[in-house]
Design a protein around this motif. Sequence first.
Motif, PDB file in Angstrom:
ATOM      1  N   ASP A 117     -64.765 -10.911 -35.071  1.00 59.19           N
ATOM      2  CA  ASP A 117     -65.601  -9.719 -35.020  1.00 59.19           C
ATOM      3  C   ASP A 117     -65.312  -8.924 -33.748  1.00 59.19           C
ATOM      4  O   ASP A 117     -64.424  -9.267 -32.963  1.00 59.19           O
ATOM      5  CB  ASP A 117     -67.090 -10.086 -35.144  1.00 59.19           C
ATOM      6  CG  ASP A 117     -67.637 -10.835 -33.934  1.00 59.19           C
ATOM      7  OD1 ASP A 117     -66.907 -11.011 -32.926  1.00 59.19           O
ATOM      8  OD2 ASP A 117     -68.817 -11.230 -33.979  1.00 59.19           O
ATOM      9  N   PRO A 174     -73.549 -10.671 -41.491  1.00 59.45           N
ATOM     10  CA  PRO A 174     -73.555  -9.984 -40.190  1.00 59.45           C
ATOM     11  C   PRO A 174     -73.944 -10.851 -39.013  1.00 59.45           C
ATOM     12  O   PRO A 174     -73.703 -10.470 -37.870  1.00 59.45           O
ATOM     13  CB  PRO A 174     -74.574  -8.862 -40.402  1.00 59.45           C
ATOM     14  CG  PRO A 174     -75.465  -9.343 -41.506  1.00 59.45           C
ATOM     15  CD  PRO A 174     -74.577 -10.144 -42.414  1.00 59.45           C
ATOM     16  N   TRP A 184     -68.860  -7.085 -37.318  1.00 63.39           N
ATOM     17  CA  TRP A 184     -67.901  -6.483 -38.232  1.00 63.39           C
ATOM     18  C   TRP A 184     -66.628  -7.322 -38.142  1.00 63.39           C
ATOM     19  O   TRP A 184     -66.140  -7.613 -37.043  1.00 63.39           O
ATOM     20  CB  TRP A 184     -67.613  -5.036 -37.832  1.00 63.39           C
ATOM     21  CG  TRP A 184     -68.790  -4.120 -37.934  1.00 63.39           C
ATOM     22  CD1 TRP A 184     -69.683  -3.810 -36.960  1.00 63.39           C
ATOM     23  CD2 TRP A 184     -69.196  -3.384 -39.098  1.00 63.39           C
ATOM     24  NE1 TRP A 184     -70.622  -2.919 -37.424  1.00 63.39           N
ATOM     25  CE2 TRP A 184     -70.346  -2.632 -38.743  1.00 63.39           C
ATOM     26  CE3 TRP A 184     -68.690  -3.264 -40.397  1.00 63.39           C
ATOM     27  CZ2 TRP A 184     -70.995  -1.798 -39.636  1.00 63.39           C
ATOM     28  CZ3 TRP A 184     -69.346  -2.431 -41.296  1.00 63.39           C
ATOM     29  CH2 TRP A 184     -70.484  -1.716 -40.917  1.00 63.39           C
ATOM     30  N   PHE A 230     -65.164   2.786 -42.741  1.00 65.60           N
ATOM     31  CA  PHE A 230     -65.835   1.885 -43.681  1.00 65.60           C
ATOM     32  C   PHE A 230     -65.090   1.833 -45.010  1.00 65.60           C
ATOM     33  O   PHE A 230     -65.011   0.766 -45.639  1.00 65.60           O
ATOM     34  CB  PHE A 230     -67.287   2.302 -43.906  1.00 65.60           C
ATOM     35  CG  PHE A 230     -68.023   1.364 -44.824  1.00 65.60           C
ATOM     36  CD1 PHE A 230     -68.382   0.101 -44.384  1.00 65.60           C
ATOM     37  CD2 PHE A 230     -68.320   1.722 -46.132  1.00 65.60           C
ATOM     38  CE1 PHE A 230     -69.032  -0.793 -45.230  1.00 65.60           C
ATOM     39  CE2 PHE A 230     -68.971   0.850 -46.985  1.00 65.60           C
ATOM     40  CZ  PHE A 230     -69.326  -0.421 -46.529  1.00 65.60           C
ATOM     41  N   TYR A 233     -62.385  -0.598 -44.443  1.00 62.25           N
ATOM     42  CA  TYR A 233     -62.932  -1.951 -44.300  1.00 62.25           C
ATOM     43  C   TYR A 233     -63.287  -2.541 -45.667  1.00 62.25           C
ATOM     44  O   TYR A 233     -62.914  -3.676 -45.979  1.00 62.25           O
ATOM     45  CB  TYR A 233     -64.160  -1.858 -43.405  1.00 62.25           C
ATOM     46  CG  TYR A 233     -64.876  -3.141 -43.050  1.00 62.25           C
ATOM     47  CD1 TYR A 233     -64.321  -4.063 -42.175  1.00 62.25           C
ATOM     48  CD2 TYR A 233     -66.160  -3.392 -43.542  1.00 62.25           C
ATOM     49  CE1 TYR A 233     -65.010  -5.219 -41.801  1.00 62.25           C
ATOM     50  CE2 TYR A 233     -66.857  -4.537 -43.174  1.00 62.25           C
ATOM     51  CZ  TYR A 233     -66.285  -5.452 -42.311  1.00 62.25           C
ATOM     52  OH  TYR A 233     -66.974  -6.579 -41.943  1.00 62.25           O
ATOM     53  N   TYR A 290     -71.968  -4.840 -43.419  1.00 67.57           N
ATOM     54  CA  TYR A 290     -71.143  -5.720 -42.602  1.00 67.57           C
ATOM     55  C   TYR A 290     -70.235  -6.592 -43.464  1.00 67.57           C
ATOM     56  O   TYR A 290     -69.129  -6.947 -43.047  1.00 67.57           O
ATOM     57  CB  TYR A 290     -72.027  -6.592 -41.714  1.00 67.57           C
ATOM     58  CG  TYR A 290     -72.857  -5.798 -40.751  1.00 67.57           C
ATOM     59  CD1 TYR A 290     -72.349  -5.417 -39.516  1.00 67.57           C
ATOM     60  CD2 TYR A 290     -74.154  -5.395 -41.074  1.00 67.57           C
ATOM     61  CE1 TYR A 290     -73.103  -4.679 -38.614  1.00 67.57           C
ATOM     62  CE2 TYR A 290     -74.918  -4.647 -40.191  1.00 67.57           C
ATOM     63  CZ  TYR A 290     -74.395  -4.285 -38.968  1.00 67.57           C
ATOM     64  OH  TYR A 290     -75.139  -3.532 -38.088  1.00 67.57           O
ATOM     65  N   GLY A 292     -68.926  -5.561 -46.135  1.00 73.63           N
ATOM     66  CA  GLY A 292     -67.963  -4.676 -46.777  1.00 73.63           C
ATOM     67  C   GLY A 292     -68.215  -4.454 -48.248  1.00 73.63           C
ATOM     68  O   GLY A 292     -67.301  -4.035 -48.980  1.00 73.63           O
TER      69      GLY A 292
END
Length: 437
Positions: A117, A174, A184, A230, A233, A290, A292
């Motif tokens: 992360d 998360p 993340w 995002f 991700y 978080y 995804g």
Amino acid sequence: MRLAALAPVLVGVLLLAGAACPSAEPAVPDPSWGVVDSTCAPDRLAEQRRAGLSMVVVDAHWDRLQPRPGAFSPDEATGLAARITRCLDAGMRVVLGSGAQYPPSWVRELPDALLRDQHGGVPRTGGVDLVFAAAPRAALDDYLTRLVAAVPAARLTGLRVGTSAAGEIGYPGPHESGYGVTSWWAFGEAAQTGAGLAPGQRSTPMPGWVPGSAQWSGGTATARGAGEWFGWYSGALVEALAAQARVLRGAGFTGEVHLPVPGRGVLPADRSVAVGSLLDGHGDRDGSLYRGLDHVAALPGIAAAVPGPVVVDLTSVDDATAVRARALDPPEDDCRPEDPGVALDPTVRVERWSNLRFTRAQAARAGLPVVGENPGPPGETTGGSADSDSEREQVRRAPAYARSCGLAAFTLAFEEDLHTPRSGVTLADYVGAITSP
């Protein structure tokens, strides 16, 4: 459950999506019924077949099958193949879980193997980076190729793939780094710099940027940039799943690729809030950001990218959100024919819907066949929570949700619980639920 067998269900999907039909609408067929984590024990199989069950999920374990690189354990491979064959010969359709969520210790020691992360933390569960890092991905590719060769793959209905420690789509939760902060999971060397990046993936579009930060590369971070980050991700998960499916196809597997999809992902209105706040945590109801999970975008992406046939497995049949949605006035737990057409309408309060209802609507919009399973007993690491129905209530209610949502199949978690007195539920309870009108 070959694709041809899903044709009646696909008709139901089109009807749910509002396709015109010149004749009377046919009734959506009842789901096929089965169990998760089957032992394929002969006595249990006989009972289950007499009870009308026709499908099982059998799990492989990467760490047991390949404790060392370069070869399979003969005993484990032979045992798995024999277990699958017993189920097949008893008349069961078998979906095999790949077991990629159980990586051997030697895989964890490969370069850039562990997810990291933004704080440098790794998941407490030891989650391996099967998304960005080339070395563990190559090990997985070798494992999947050997797995197809070791089992009666031509007789399998489906083979499950995933990216998380639960065997589902998504990154770790998360709060899994142990730092007491939200994480993340795209800050390994491969994701950030491209060094050692898995084929087909892209490194971050904003190197060094940490979600929530107002600054990037000597300037000001923007909502547009946060949205692109995002999208990268979450989109990397789709590519990782497609890559696994391509390996299976290359190994000669022609059956269904099953994709276990948890929860409902981030809702569209929440995604807008999250991006507008530069992904600082606003707009995240349940950790979907978080992890995804963006089912609105991912499911159409999966339909386009994953070589078919592909089936979505919704793991949220009668989860805690169904309990809450059921208690509303009016209740918002059951799927309805109009759902796919209104699920993205900003005036519709989809946050009141159950996870199953919302994600089922997204699968219908993407034209993907759907099966499902319940989360399992409350308190289990497999998905049940303190707010879930009891296991007895899940056994009673989940089949009704499977019917209302037009699932092609439903497998109950878990077989063992139907055959042990300590669980408080029996095969007869399950039969009673699936035979009720």
